[in-house]
Design a protein around this motif. Structure first.
Motif, PDB file in Angstrom:
ATOM      1  N   TYR A 173       0.832  -1.207   0.000  1.00 27.41           N
ATOM      2  CA  TYR A 173       0.000   0.000   0.000  1.00 27.41           C
ATOM      3  C   TYR A 173       0.868   1.260   0.000  1.00 27.41           C
ATOM      4  O   TYR A 173       0.499   2.278  -0.579  1.00 27.41           O
ATOM      5  CB  TYR A 173      -0.988  -0.027   1.184  1.00 27.41           C
ATOM      6  N   GLY A 205       0.738   4.014  -2.934  1.00 31.34           N
ATOM      7  CA  GLY A 205       0.614   5.451  -2.660  1.00 31.34           C
ATOM      8  C   GLY A 205       1.690   6.226  -3.399  1.00 31.34           C
ATOM      9  O   GLY A 205       1.422   7.254  -4.033  1.00 31.34           O
ATOM     10  N   GLY A 259       0.923   6.427  -7.061  1.00 32.03           N
ATOM     11  CA  GLY A 259      -0.369   6.972  -7.467  1.00 32.03           C
ATOM     12  C   GLY A 259      -1.399   5.926  -7.853  1.00 32.03           C
ATOM     13  O   GLY A 259      -2.324   6.203  -8.624  1.00 32.03           O
ATOM     14  N   VAL A 260      -1.256   4.722  -7.324  1.00 35.33           N
ATOM     15  CA  VAL A 260      -2.262   3.684  -7.576  1.00 35.33           C
ATOM     16  C   VAL A 260      -3.301   3.787  -6.459  1.00 35.33           C
ATOM     17  O   VAL A 260      -2.944   3.653  -5.276  1.00 35.33           O
ATOM     18  CB  VAL A 260      -1.612   2.277  -7.562  1.00 35.33           C
ATOM     19  N   SER A 261      -4.567   4.041  -6.832  1.00 36.07           N
ATOM     20  CA  SER A 261      -5.562   4.213  -5.770  1.00 36.07           C
ATOM     21  C   SER A 261      -5.881   2.866  -5.124  1.00 36.07           C
ATOM     22  O   SER A 261      -5.843   1.815  -5.772  1.00 36.07           O
ATOM     23  CB  SER A 261      -6.823   4.856  -6.332  1.00 36.07           C
ATOM     24  N   THR A 262      -6.143   2.933  -3.829  1.00 35.19           N
ATOM     25  CA  THR A 262      -6.373   1.692  -3.081  1.00 35.19           C
ATOM     26  C   THR A 262      -7.779   1.650  -2.484  1.00 35.19           C
ATOM     27  O   THR A 262      -8.247   0.594  -2.083  1.00 35.19           O
ATOM     28  CB  THR A 262      -5.357   1.574  -1.926  1.00 35.19           C
ATOM     29  N   GLU A 263      -8.405   2.809  -2.467  1.00 35.37           N
ATOM     30  CA  GLU A 263      -9.675   2.903  -1.750  1.00 35.37           C
ATOM     31  C   GLU A 263     -10.736   1.960  -2.296  1.00 35.37           C
ATOM     32  O   GLU A 263     -11.010   1.934  -3.505  1.00 35.37           O
ATOM     33  CB  GLU A 263     -10.189   4.340  -1.811  1.00 35.37           C
ATOM     34  N   LYS A 287     -10.658  -1.017  -2.868  1.00 40.67           N
ATOM     35  CA  LYS A 287     -10.194  -2.055  -3.804  1.00 40.67           C
ATOM     36  C   LYS A 287      -9.765  -3.310  -3.079  1.00 40.67           C
ATOM     37  O   LYS A 287      -9.246  -3.258  -1.961  1.00 40.67           O
ATOM     38  CB  LYS A 287      -8.997  -1.522  -4.593  1.00 40.67           C
ATOM     39  N   VAL A 313      -5.066  -4.244  -6.142  1.00 43.25           N
ATOM     40  CA  VAL A 313      -3.988  -3.271  -5.918  1.00 43.25           C
ATOM     41  C   VAL A 313      -2.647  -3.904  -6.319  1.00 43.25           C
ATOM     42  O   VAL A 313      -1.836  -3.298  -7.029  1.00 43.25           O
ATOM     43  CB  VAL A 313      -3.945  -2.828  -4.428  1.00 43.25           C
ATOM     44  N   GLU A 363      -2.250  -4.006 -10.035  1.00 42.31           N
ATOM     45  CA  GLU A 363      -2.006  -2.677 -10.631  1.00 42.31           C
ATOM     46  C   GLU A 363      -0.579  -2.208 -10.353  1.00 42.31           C
ATOM     47  O   GLU A 363       0.086  -1.652 -11.232  1.00 42.31           O
ATOM     48  CB  GLU A 363      -3.000  -1.661 -10.085  1.00 42.31           C
TER      49      GLU A 363
END
Ligand code: BF8
Ligand code: SF4
Length: 629
Positions: free
Chosen positions: A121, A125, A128-132, A134, A139, A142
């Motif tokens: 995570y 961050g 810039g890979v969003s985790t919300e 997911k 994740v 990605e």
């Protein structure tokens, strides 16, 4: 104290006994081949033989100072050197690419899972890979995709360069050595060294640095990060080292190579209850795993798997006559192992389509069915136990305890032991920086790299390490250098008794050995990030720090790539073996002098470990004086 340390003479005595076993078995070893290669080619040695096109090979002599195309010694040596960097960066980075593919195939119910979610995570961050909202594995996939793009993206520079202290970023940009995509840098060197391209040594040196940096701040860093995400970030682990870790009454499996996606599965398979029962059925007390080379470092850091030894110890493992299988993947594997294994009952099992070796048993490792595939390979070893010829067995009575697994996270955790949390933030490198600034520690060195029969194997590593710690210089080690330290007992906490007073006090307070095992060669990225963290903390660029890199016995192209990214990162690098460029006065001048004007650090070469140690200590003191500390 006596029991934990092993002298070089004792090590060499064991080597001679094993060499005797080879003679008895009619087996050839590297010593025999070294003897047969006694007269090495002077042109190759000096880097002035070119076989880049088929008008050649051309060799440079005073009477023939140019090849047919007109390339002189400087061009030829520089091209050869740059190609070594490209090959080394390719090896590290292709290993990293494979790890990224493994992360991409990880799943909740598959063989490969995410073990360090926090690290995943954090990296998500950073990238810039969003985790919300997911799923964890979405994740992971990605992040793996972003990592894979780093190899061939058409625009921009590598993402991890953002981690560097400002001074480095500015230098890389100003000197145009900031690496773009990893594969691109390697391809550019191959292109530029094609006949009729770059003839200028300096621009080839610059390309070498840029490609080296694409390894250190690209391939290797990706390899380390994603390996930690998949298999866990190392923590301090006690283990044992040297051939005495093999067991008389167990199925001995030696894991050799580099890629943890194989070795991690073999570790799991060797613990599988069904297979352990099967080994017992076959008359063994169980399954005993031991590592060689960087794979040893990987599995010891995460599982405490014992370490059989380093590069020039690989044949010795077979010579014990007690090894049921040597399982290998990629890099640093002697092709000679196949014929050697034939002189014993040992099965030499290759697993990677990238490293097939004639005479080996090839069982391709199937990452899509990784655990079952690993079980099949381990079963081969168990089935071979009955074939062990007890009359041929000689397991040397030598094993040293060692601490391994000092990731940056682990080091910071140890440093927290002396952080006054009422005054300072915990979780930082401040205590380390404070010790260096105050002079309790004079500086830090990274001792890395291989064994090389051009010098007395292991002797240089051990002598230099002892000289450093005696002079209050803390040592971090990776690769085969770390294994040399382990075999000598220098990774044991007791080795602090060999340290100067300042380092000994630090080791006692922080509860560490004076030599910190930071992993495999890919993990030199950890060393770079640790130095970078200290530089950021002190708000200065890396070349100012009293920090030095040493490769006392280097031999591989990977080591050349590493050397280039270490100096590219602003760390002076001392080599104990000459690079094959000495036929070019300009290349010698560039690497040992002018490159400092480009990146703020340079190479020094000294084959005598005592003299090399003195020079390192002088360099460290000179840096301290310049800083006024
Ligand atoms: O990558 S230190 S001999 S094993 S090249 Fe090879 Fe050299 Fe050992 Fe690991 Ni590194
Ligand atoms: Fe000879 Fe030039 Fe061809 Fe090299 S590239 S082999 S120096 S002709």
């Amino acid at each position: 104290m006596e029991k934990t340390l092993l002298s070089i003479e004792q090590m060499e005595e064991i080597n001679s006994l094993l060499k005797q076993k080879a003679v008895e078995a009619g087996a050839e070893t590297w010593q025999d081949r070294k003897e047969a290669q006694k007269v090495s080619c002077k042109f190759g040695e000096e880097g002035v033989c070119c076989r880049i096109c088929s008008m050649g090979p051309c060799r440079i002599t005073p009477k023939a100072p140019r090849g047919i195309c007109g390339a002189n010694a400087d061009t030829i040596a520089a091209r050869n050197f740059a190609r070594m960097v490209a090959a080394g960066a390719a090896a590290h980075s292709d290993h990293a690419r494979d790890i990224a593919h493994v992360l991409h195939m990880s799943s909740e119910n598959g063989s490969y899972k995410v073990k360090d979610k926090d690290k995943l995570y954090k990296l998500a961050g950073e990238w810039g890979v969003s985790t919300e909202g997911k799923d964890l594995y979405d994740v992971a996939h990605e992040v793996a995709e972003v990592a894979l793009m780093e190899f061939g993206k058409p625009f921009g520079t590598l993402r991890f360069l953002d981690r560097a202290v400002d001074g480095r970023k500015e230098t890389w940009e100003k000197e145009k050595v900031a690496p773009r995509a990893i594969d691109r840098e390697i391809a550019t060197i191959m292109h530029s060294t094609h006949i009729g391209c770059t003839a200028e040594a300096e621009s080839l040196v610059r390309m070498g640095i840029r490609t080296g940096l694409s390894d250190g701040w690209g391939g290797s860093m990706i390899g380390t990060e994603l390996t930690d995400i998949l298999f866990g970030t190392p923590t301090p682990t006690q283990t044992e080292s040297n051939l005495g870790v093999l067991e008389e009454d167990m199925v001995n499996i030696v894991l050799h190579g580099h890629d943890p996606s194989l070795s991690e599965m073999i570790v799991l398979a060797s613990e599988d209850a069904e297979l352990v029962a099967y080994a017992k059925e076959k008359g063994a007390k169980g399954i005993n795993l031991a590592g060689l080379c960087c794979t040893a470092n990987e599995v010891t850091m995460r599982h405490g798997v014992k370490m059989a030894g380093n590069f020039l110890q690989q044949e010795n493992a077979v010579l014990t006559g007690a090894v049921e299988a040597v399982i290998v993947d990629v890099q640093c594997i002697f092709p000679a192992m196949a014929a050697l294994a034939d002189c014993f009952h040992t099965k030499f099992i290759t697993t990677s389509p990238k490293a097939k070796i004639p005479g080996a048993t090839h069982i391709e490792f199937d990452e899509h069915h990784a655990f079952d595939s690993a079980k099949g390979i381990v079963k081969e070893a168990i089935d071979n136990y009955a074939n062990r010829d007890r009359a041929k067995v000689y397991i040397p009575d030598s094993k040293q305890t060692a601490m391994a697994g000092y990731s940056i996270e682990a080091i910071i955790k140890q440093l927290d032991l002396v952080t006054n949390s009422h005054v300072d933030k915990t979780g930082t490198v401040k205590p380390l920086a404070d010790c260096i600034v105050s002079g309790v520690l004079r500086g830090a060195v990274g001792i890395v790299g291989c064994n090389n029969p051009k010098v007395r194997p292991d002797y240089s590593h051990i002598e230099i390490i002892k000289n450093m710690i005696a002079n209050d210089v803390i040592v971090v080690a990776t690769g085969c250098a770390a294994q040399a330290a382990a075999k000598a007992g220098l990774l044991d906490k007791e080795a602090r008794n060999l340290a100067g007073q300042g380092l000994r006090t630090v080791c006692e307070l922080v509860d560490i050995p004076p030599v910190l095992h930071m992993g495999s060669c890919v993990d030199i990225s950890r060393i770079i990030l640790l130095v970078n963290a200290v530089a950021k903390h002190l708000n200065m660029d890396i070349p100012k720090l009293p920090v030095v890199g040493i490769a006392p016995e280097w031999m591989s192209e990977k080591a050349v790539a590493i050397g280039n990214y270490v100096i590219g990162s602003g760390i002076d690098t001392f080599l104990g073996v000459y690079p094959q460029v000495t036929g070019s006065a300009e290349m010698v001048d560039l690497l040992t002098n002018r490159v400092e004007d480009i990146v703020g650090a340079k190479f020094t070469v000294e084959m005598d470990p005592a003299k090399l140690s003195e020079q390192v200590l002088e360099r460290i003191e000179a840096k301290r004086t310049a800083l006024g500390i």
